[in-house]
Write an enzyme that holds these catalytic residues in place. Structure first.
Site, mmCIF file in Angstrom:
data_model
loop_
_atom_site.group_PDB
_atom_site.id
_atom_site.type_symbol
_atom_site.label_atom_id
_atom_site.label_comp_id
_atom_site.label_asym_id
_atom_site.label_seq_id
_atom_site.Cartn_x
_atom_site.Cartn_y
_atom_site.Cartn_z
ATOM 1 N N ASN A 128 1.344 -1.799 -4.264
ATOM 2 C CA ASN A 128 1.390 -3.794 -4.346
ATOM 3 C C ASN A 128 -0.165 -3.601 -5.639
ATOM 4 O O ASN A 128 -0.063 -4.699 -6.487
ATOM 5 C CB ASN A 128 -0.206 -3.932 -2.908
ATOM 6 N N ASP B 20 -3.572 -6.497 -8.842
ATOM 7 C CA ASP B 20 -2.523 -7.038 -8.547
ATOM 8 C C ASP B 20 -1.501 -6.908 -9.133
ATOM 9 O O ASP B 20 -1.414 -8.176 -9.531
ATOM 10 C CB ASP B 20 -3.145 -8.165 -7.258
ATOM 11 N N ASP C 82 2.188 0.849 1.646
ATOM 12 C CA ASP C 82 0.752 0.551 1.638
ATOM 13 C C ASP C 82 0.214 -0.413 1.270
ATOM 14 O O ASP C 82 0.938 -1.411 1.008
ATOM 15 C CB ASP C 82 0.354 1.646 0.180
ATOM 16 N N HIS D 86 -1.199 -7.063 2.071
ATOM 17 C CA HIS D 86 -1.348 -7.793 0.343
ATOM 18 C C HIS D 86 -0.061 -8.024 -0.163
ATOM 19 O O HIS D 86 -0.971 -8.577 -1.708
ATOM 20 C CB HIS D 86 -2.393 -7.328 -0.147
ATOM 21 N N GLU E 214 1.808 -1.334 6.725
ATOM 22 C CA GLU E 214 0.821 -1.025 6.512
ATOM 23 C C GLU E 214 0.527 -2.962 6.918
ATOM 24 O O GLU E 214 0.380 -3.126 5.750
ATOM 25 C CB GLU E 214 0.179 0.193 5.770
ATOM 26 N N ARG F 86 2.914 8.918 15.150
ATOM 27 C CA ARG F 86 2.942 9.549 14.324
ATOM 28 C C ARG F 86 1.389 10.593 14.067
ATOM 29 O O ARG F 86 0.711 9.786 14.846
ATOM 30 C CB ARG F 86 2.241 8.838 12.663
#
EC number: 3.2.1.1
Length: 511
Positions: A115, A182, A212, A216, A248, A352
C-alpha cells in the site's frame, strides 16, 4: 466436456480462497519476526511432523532501519525497496527456507506491504536493511525505482495529507496511513513493480500472501495487481494453482468500508472473531460461552469460506489494530489456550495461530509504552530461536505453537476436517461441549464451579487420550483418559481450578 469446463471455471474462481496447504493440513502459524534460517529448521523439525499447514512470515523486503526507538517491529512495515533483504535474512536464506519448508509439505505465506513505502518524516540516506538509498521527502526510492509521480499526494484531499476521518472511504484509500507514503496503485507502472515483487516470491515457491493494509487500497487496484500474478511454482503445486490471498481489513462495523468489498479478491481477516471470543472467554459485558452455540455467521461474521480467523495477531496483541483490551494473548495463558482450543475445534474459517516474542510491557495510563519493542536481538541482530530440552523456546521467543495444548489442537482440526458441528451442550453459563461428527469432541469449563457430567460424544466406543492434559505416545496416554461407551456417551469431570479447564479427544487419540 461441458461438465469438465464448468468444474475448471469453478476451480479457477475459487483458487485464491484456497490456502494451498497439503491435503489434511488445516492451519497456519505466524512466526512473527523469526529469521529465515530458524523457520527452515522449524518446518523440518516441528511444523511438518506436527501437522501445521504453513507459515506466515514477516515482510521479506528491504525496510527502513529505525534507530529511535531502537529497531521497532513496525520498521518492517516501512518499505524501501523490493529486495529480499531484512533482519530475518537475505534472498539466499529466504529461498533456502521456502525450498526446505515446501519439501516437507509446509507452505510459506508472505506478509506483502504494497500500500505504501516509508514514513514521510524519515530522513534521507541509507539507513535501510540492505543499504539502499532513499529520500522520502522528495518521494525518491531509486532501488525500486519510485519517484514523486508514483504517490497519491495530489489525490489526497485532507489538510495534513494523512487519513483524518475513517468515515470517508476515499481518504482512507488515497491519503497516508500514519504518514506512510501512499502509492498510486491506479498507475500501471506501480502495479507492475508490485506484481514483479510478488511474482519473484511466487517463482521462488511461496503459496500466497497476506495483503497488509488492504483497507487502505481500492479493491479494484488490488484485483488489477492480482491479475498480473503468476501461477504457483509447479515443483510443489499442481499446475495452474493460484496464490492464496488474505487481505487485512479491520471491519468491526460502523464504517463505510466493509470486509465484503474485498471478497472478490480473496479471503479477508475477520477481526470480529478474536475481539468477540476474548470478550466471551473473559466473561465481560455479560457474555458467556453458552452463547457460542451459533458462533460464526450467526454472530454477524463474514461467510466461513471467506474468513481468515485468529485469536490475536502481531498488532492487537500489543494494543494496535483492533479489539482493544478484550484480545487474549500469551500473557493470559490459561484463557488464551481455551480460546485457541475453541477456535481450532470449531469449523468456522481458516485458522492462523500466533507465535510471539516476549517484550518488557510497561503500562502507563492503560497504554503499553513499550508496544514498539522489536524481536529479541543483540544490538539489532535478531536472536536465534533456541529450543530447550522440554521443547519450549529460549531467548524470549514464546512459541505458543509449541505449547502442547495448542499444537495438539492443530492436529485435532486436521483429524476432524470436513466433519459437521454436532452434539452441542451448554449449561446456560460457561460450561459447553461440542463434537465434530464422529471424529472429535471437546468440553470446556469456564465457570467457577466443577463440571461433572455424562455427554453424548458421537464417537465410537473405546478409551481416548485427552490431548489437552497429555499426549498419546506408543499407545499410552500421558494425560487424562476418557472412556466412551457403546452408546457414544462419556463422563467428563473438569475442576474449575484445573490448569487447563478443557478436554479434547479425537479419532487418532483413541488408545
Amino acid at each position: 466436456m461441458k461438465f469438465f469446463l464448468l468444474l475448471f471455471t469453478i476451480g479457477f474462481c475459487w483458487a485464491q480462497y484456497s490456502p494451498n496447504t497439503q491435503q489434511g493440513r488445516t492451519s497456519i502459524v505466524h512466526l512473527f519476526e523469526w529469521r529465515w534460517v530458524d523457520i527452515a529448521l522449524e518446518c523440518e523439525r516441528y511444523l511438518a511432523p506436527k501437522g501445521f499447514g504453513g507459515v506466515q512470515v514477516s515482510p521479506p523486503n528491504e525496510n527502513v532501519a529505525i534507530h529511535n526507538p531502537f529497531r521497532p517491529w513496525w520498521e518492517r512495515y516501512q518499505p524501501v525497496s523490493y529486495k529480499l533483504c531484512t533482519r530475518s535474512g537475505n534472498e539466499d536464506e529466504f529461498r533456502n527456507m521456502v525450498t526446505r519448508c515446501n519439501n516437507v509439505g509446509v507452505r510459506i505465506y508472505v506478509d506483502a506491504v504494497i500500500n505504501h513505502m516509508s514514513g514521510n518524516a524519515v530522513s534521507a540516506g541509507t539507513s535501510s536493511t540492505c543499504g539502499s538509498y532513499f529520500n522520502p521527502g522528495s518521494r525518491d526510492f531509486p532501488a525500486v525505482p519510485y519517484s514523486g509521480w508514483d504517490f497519491n499526494d495530489g489525490k489526497c484531499k485532507t489538510g495534513s495529507g494523512d487519513i483524518e476521518n475513517y468515515n470517508d472511504a476515499t481518504q482512507v484509500r488515497d491519503c497516508r496511513l500514519v504518514g506512510l507514503l501512499d502509492l498510486a496503485l491506479e498507475k500501471d507502472y506501480v502495479r507492475s513493480k508490485i506484481a514483479e515483487y510478488m511474482n519473484h516470491l511466487i517463482d521462488i515457491g511461496v503459496a500466497g500472501f497476506r495483503l497488509d493494509a488492504s483497507k487502505h487500497m481500492w479493491p479494484g487496484d488490488i484485483k488489477a495487481i492480482l491479475d498480473k500474478l503468476h501461477n504457483l511454482n509447479s515443483n510443489w503445486f499442481p499446475a495452474g494453482s493460484k496464490p492464496f490471498i488474505y487481505q487485512e481489513v479491520i471491519d468491526l462495523g460502523g464504517e463505510p468500508i466493509k470486509s465484503s468489498d474485498y471478497f472478490g479478491n480473496g479471503r479477508v481477516t475477520e477481526f470480529k472473531y478474536g475481539a468477540k471470543l476474548g470478550t466471551v472467554i473473559r466473561k465481560w459485558n455479560g457474555e458467556k460461552m453458552s452463547y457460542l452455540k451459533n458462533w460464526g455467521e450467526g454472530w454477524g461474521f463474514m461467510p466461513s469460506d471467506r474468513a481468515l480467523v485468529f485469536v490475536d495477531n502481531h498488532d492487537n496483541q500489543r494494543g494496535h489494530g483492533a479489539g482493544g483490551a478484550s484480545i487474549l494473548t500469551f500473557w493470559d495463558a490459561r484463557l488464551y489456550k481455551m480460546a485457541v482450543g475453541f477456535m481450532l475445534a470449531h469449523p468456522y474459517g481458516f485458522t492462523r495461530v500466533m507465535s510471539s516474542y516476549r517484550w518488557p510491557r510497561q503500562f502507563q495510563n492503560g497504554n503499553d509504552v513499550n508496544d514498539w519493542v522489536g524481536p529479541p536481538n543483540n544490538n539489532g541482530v535478531i536472536k536465534e530461536v533456541t529450543i530447550n530440552p522440554d521443547t519450549t523456546c529460549g531467548n524470549d521467543w514464546v512459541c505458543e505453537h509449541r505449547w502442547r495444548q495448542i499444537r495438539n489442537m492443530v492436529n485435532f482440526r486436521n483429524v476432524v476436517d470436513g466433519q459437521p458441528f454436532t452434539n452441542w451442550y451448554d449449561n446456560g453459563s460457561n460450561q459447553v461441549a461440542f463434537g465434530r461428527g464422529n471424529r472429535g469432541f471437546i468440553v470446556f469449563n469456564n465457570d467457577d464451579w466443577t463440571f461433572s457430567l455424562t455427554l453424548q460424544t458421537g464417537l465410537p466406543a473405546g478409551t481416548y487420550c485427552d490431548v489437552i492434559s497429555g499426549d498419546k505416545i506408543n499407545g499410552n496416554c500421558t494425560g487424562i483418559k476418557i472412556y466412551v461407551s457403546d452408546d457414544g456417551k462419556a463422563h467428563f469431570s473438569i475442576s474449575n481450578s484445573a490448569e487447563d479447564p478443557f478436554i479434547a479427544i479425537h479419532a487418532e487419540s483413541k488408545l
